[in-house]
Design a protein around this motif. Structure first.
Motif, PDB file in Angstrom:
ATOM      1  N   VAL A 187     -11.893   3.193  -0.312  1.00 15.04           N
ATOM      2  CA  VAL A 187     -11.232   3.677  -0.195  1.00 15.04           C
ATOM      3  C   VAL A 187     -10.144   3.615   0.833  1.00 15.04           C
ATOM      4  N   GLY A 188      -9.792   1.803   0.834  1.00 10.85           N
ATOM      5  CA  GLY A 188      -9.467   0.687   1.337  1.00 10.85           C
ATOM      6  C   GLY A 188      -9.240  -0.374   1.849  1.00 10.85           C
ATOM      7  N   GLU A 189      -8.779  -0.923   2.392  1.00 10.60           N
ATOM      8  CA  GLU A 189      -8.425  -2.665   2.293  1.00 10.60           C
ATOM      9  C   GLU A 189      -8.154  -3.154   3.076  1.00 10.60           C
ATOM     10  N   VAL A 190      -9.292  -4.098   4.115  1.00 13.23           N
ATOM     11  CA  VAL A 190      -8.609  -4.755   5.231  1.00 13.23           C
ATOM     12  C   VAL A 190      -8.561  -6.333   4.668  1.00 13.23           C
ATOM     13  N   MET A 203     -18.894   9.640   9.541  1.00 13.60           N
ATOM     14  CA  MET A 203     -17.944   9.299   9.100  1.00 13.60           C
ATOM     15  C   MET A 203     -18.736   7.680   8.422  1.00 13.60           C
ATOM     16  N   ASN A 204     -19.385   7.368   7.441  1.00 15.13           N
ATOM     17  CA  ASN A 204     -19.876   5.961   7.272  1.00 15.13           C
ATOM     18  C   ASN A 204     -19.224   4.916   6.367  1.00 15.13           C
ATOM     19  N   LEU A 205     -18.120   4.495   7.200  1.00 11.22           N
ATOM     20  CA  LEU A 205     -17.562   3.572   6.667  1.00 11.22           C
ATOM     21  C   LEU A 205     -18.211   2.182   7.003  1.00 11.22           C
ATOM     22  N   GLU A 206     -17.693   1.498   5.772  1.00 13.09           N
ATOM     23  CA  GLU A 206     -18.758  -0.118   6.285  1.00 13.09           C
ATOM     24  C   GLU A 206     -17.378  -0.589   5.449  1.00 13.09           C
ATOM     25  N   LEU A 207     -17.674  -2.726   5.689  1.00  9.85           N
ATOM     26  CA  LEU A 207     -16.755  -3.177   5.218  1.00  9.85           C
ATOM     27  C   LEU A 207     -18.101  -4.061   3.636  1.00  9.85           C
ATOM     28  N   TYR A 208     -16.940  -3.754   2.496  1.00 10.26           N
ATOM     29  CA  TYR A 208     -17.110  -4.633   1.353  1.00 10.26           C
ATOM     30  C   TYR A 208     -16.907  -5.818   1.420  1.00 10.26           C
ATOM     31  N   ARG A 209     -18.123  -6.858   0.533  1.00 12.79           N
ATOM     32  CA  ARG A 209     -17.243  -7.870   0.094  1.00 12.79           C
ATOM     33  C   ARG A 209     -16.764  -7.636  -1.037  1.00 12.79           C
ATOM     34  N   VAL A 247      -4.979   2.439   3.450  1.00 13.15           N
ATOM     35  CA  VAL A 247      -5.909   2.805   2.772  1.00 13.15           C
ATOM     36  C   VAL A 247      -4.749   4.123   2.073  1.00 13.15           C
ATOM     37  N   HIS A 248      -6.227   4.007   0.975  1.00 10.17           N
ATOM     38  CA  HIS A 248      -5.756   4.890  -0.459  1.00 10.17           C
ATOM     39  C   HIS A 248      -4.576   6.059   0.063  1.00 10.17           C
ATOM     40  N   ALA A 249      -4.155   6.375  -0.694  1.00  9.25           N
ATOM     41  CA  ALA A 249      -3.240   8.193  -0.204  1.00  9.25           C
ATOM     42  C   ALA A 249      -4.194   8.721  -0.230  1.00  9.25           C
ATOM     43  N   ARG A 250      -5.258   8.958  -1.503  1.00  8.44           N
ATOM     44  CA  ARG A 250      -5.947  10.258  -1.388  1.00  8.44           C
ATOM     45  C   ARG A 250      -6.632  10.323  -0.707  1.00  8.44           C
ATOM     46  N   TYR A 251      -7.198   9.614   0.527  1.00  5.48           N
ATOM     47  CA  TYR A 251      -8.492   9.229   0.893  1.00  5.48           C
ATOM     48  C   TYR A 251      -7.406   9.055   3.279  1.00  5.48           C
ATOM     49  N   ARG A 252      -5.779   8.939   3.396  1.00  2.48           N
ATOM     50  CA  ARG A 252      -5.479   8.940   4.048  1.00  2.48           C
ATOM     51  C   ARG A 252      -5.692  10.787   5.430  1.00  2.48           C
ATOM     52  N   GLY A 253      -5.386  10.864   6.816  1.00  5.28           N
ATOM     53  CA  GLY A 253      -5.802  11.603   7.164  1.00  5.28           C
ATOM     54  C   GLY A 253      -7.019  11.865   7.360  1.00  5.28           C
ATOM     55  N   ARG A 254      -8.745  11.413   6.643  1.00  5.23           N
ATOM     56  CA  ARG A 254      -9.590  11.052   7.291  1.00  5.23           C
ATOM     57  C   ARG A 254     -10.525  10.528   8.151  1.00  5.23           C
ATOM     58  N   GLY A 255      -9.146   9.660   8.706  1.00  2.00           N
ATOM     59  CA  GLY A 255      -9.748   8.616   9.756  1.00  2.00           C
ATOM     60  C   GLY A 255     -10.068   7.520   9.442  1.00  2.00           C
ATOM     61  N   TYR A 256     -10.151   7.181   8.446  1.00  2.00           N
ATOM     62  CA  TYR A 256     -10.744   5.814   7.851  1.00  2.00           C
ATOM     63  C   TYR A 256     -10.069   4.478   8.358  1.00  2.00           C
ATOM     64  N   GLY A 257      -8.233   4.508   8.392  1.00  2.00           N
ATOM     65  CA  GLY A 257      -7.664   3.849   8.603  1.00  2.00           C
ATOM     66  C   GLY A 257      -7.460   3.216  10.458  1.00  2.00           C
ATOM     67  N   GLY A 258      -8.034   4.114  11.061  1.00  2.00           N
ATOM     68  CA  GLY A 258      -8.598   3.939  12.502  1.00  2.00           C
ATOM     69  C   GLY A 258      -9.895   3.383  12.317  1.00  2.00           C
ATOM     70  N   LEU A 292     -13.039  -1.729  12.846  1.00  2.00           N
ATOM     71  CA  LEU A 292     -14.344  -3.163  11.868  1.00  2.00           C
ATOM     72  C   LEU A 292     -13.536  -3.784  12.153  1.00  2.00           C
ATOM     73  N   LEU A 293     -12.773  -4.335  10.919  1.00  2.00           N
ATOM     74  CA  LEU A 293     -11.803  -6.018  11.318  1.00  2.00           C
ATOM     75  C   LEU A 293     -11.241  -6.547  12.112  1.00  2.00           C
ATOM     76  N   CYS A 294     -11.256  -6.076  13.101  1.00  2.00           N
ATOM     77  CA  CYS A 294     -11.174  -6.614  15.161  1.00  2.00           C
ATOM     78  C   CYS A 294     -12.818  -6.794  15.213  1.00  2.00           C
ATOM     79  N   ASP A 295     -13.740  -6.036  14.725  1.00  2.00           N
ATOM     80  CA  ASP A 295     -15.060  -6.502  15.210  1.00  2.00           C
ATOM     81  C   ASP A 295     -15.125  -7.876  14.050  1.00  2.00           C
ATOM     82  N   ALA A 296     -15.123  -7.842  13.180  1.00  2.00           N
ATOM     83  CA  ALA A 296     -15.280  -9.084  12.402  1.00  2.00           C
ATOM     84  C   ALA A 296     -14.216 -10.231  12.741  1.00  2.00           C
ATOM     85  N   ALA A 297     -12.884  -9.852  13.372  1.00  2.00           N
ATOM     86  CA  ALA A 297     -12.936 -11.644  13.222  1.00  2.00           C
ATOM     87  C   ALA A 297     -12.983 -11.965  14.744  1.00  2.00           C
ATOM     88  N   ARG A 298     -13.196 -11.001  15.562  1.00  2.00           N
ATOM     89  CA  ARG A 298     -14.065 -10.932  16.849  1.00  2.00           C
ATOM     90  C   ARG A 298     -15.147 -12.292  16.685  1.00  2.00           C
TER      91      ARG A 298
END
Length: 157
Positions: A73-76, A1-7, A93-104, A109-115
């Motif tokens: 796929v979602g927001e944080v 998975m190549n998930l990123e935070l997007y401003r 996470v938008h319902a159509r993308y749930r169950g793919r690991g995006y939430g975790g 990613l959000l915890c890392d950004a907050a830190r």
């Protein structure tokens, strides 16, 4: 998975509008009213408060984007809440993308950004019965307390 935070830019807020208007996505929010209206005339003011002024350290907002597919796929987010004297976060996470690991992945990613922004602790108040409680617990959050409505979860960063 190549998930990123997007401003997001103001013109990207169509996704937030669609996210908040989707009944399946917002089912977790049923106890607090379900879907949320986010009309275009509010986008500029909202963007200024949440995205443009993030350097003030009180708010942070990003989309979750699958970089391989080029899709949002979602927001944080997190924000300072004076009632709890803490940063309260959210991951949607938008319902159509749930169950793919995006939430975790988004949660991490959000915890890392907050830190990186100097935040020491994140909390979230999750409605009782919401399966997201398990997701948070699997990612290092602990139950701090609960009420008749929700569970307060906490992670020290």
């Amino acid at each position: 998975m190549n998930l990123e935070l997007y401003r997001p830019a103001v013109c990207d807020l169509w996704f937030k509008r669609d996210l908040l208007a989707d009944e399946a996505t917002m089912s977790y929010n049923r106890a607090w009213g379900g879907t949320v209206d986010f009309p275009e005339e509010l986008w500029g003011r909202w963007h200024a408060a949440w995205v443009e002024r993030e350097g003030e350290g009180r708010r942070y907002y990003r989309y979750l984007r699958d970089a391989d597919a080029g899709e949002f796929v979602g927001e944080v987010a997190y924000r300072w809440d004076p009632e709890y004297e803490s940063f309260i976060m959210d991951v949607i996470v938008h319902a159509r993308y749930r169950g793919r690991g995006y939430g975790g992945a988004g949660l991490e990613l959000l915890c890392d950004a907050a830190r990186e922004c100097g935040v020491a602790t994140l909390r979230d108040n999750v409605a009782l019965g919401n399966p997201a409680v398990g997701l948070f617990l699997r990612h290092g959050f602990a139950e701090e307390w609960r009420s008749d409505e929700f569970v307060m979860l906490r992670r020290d960063l």
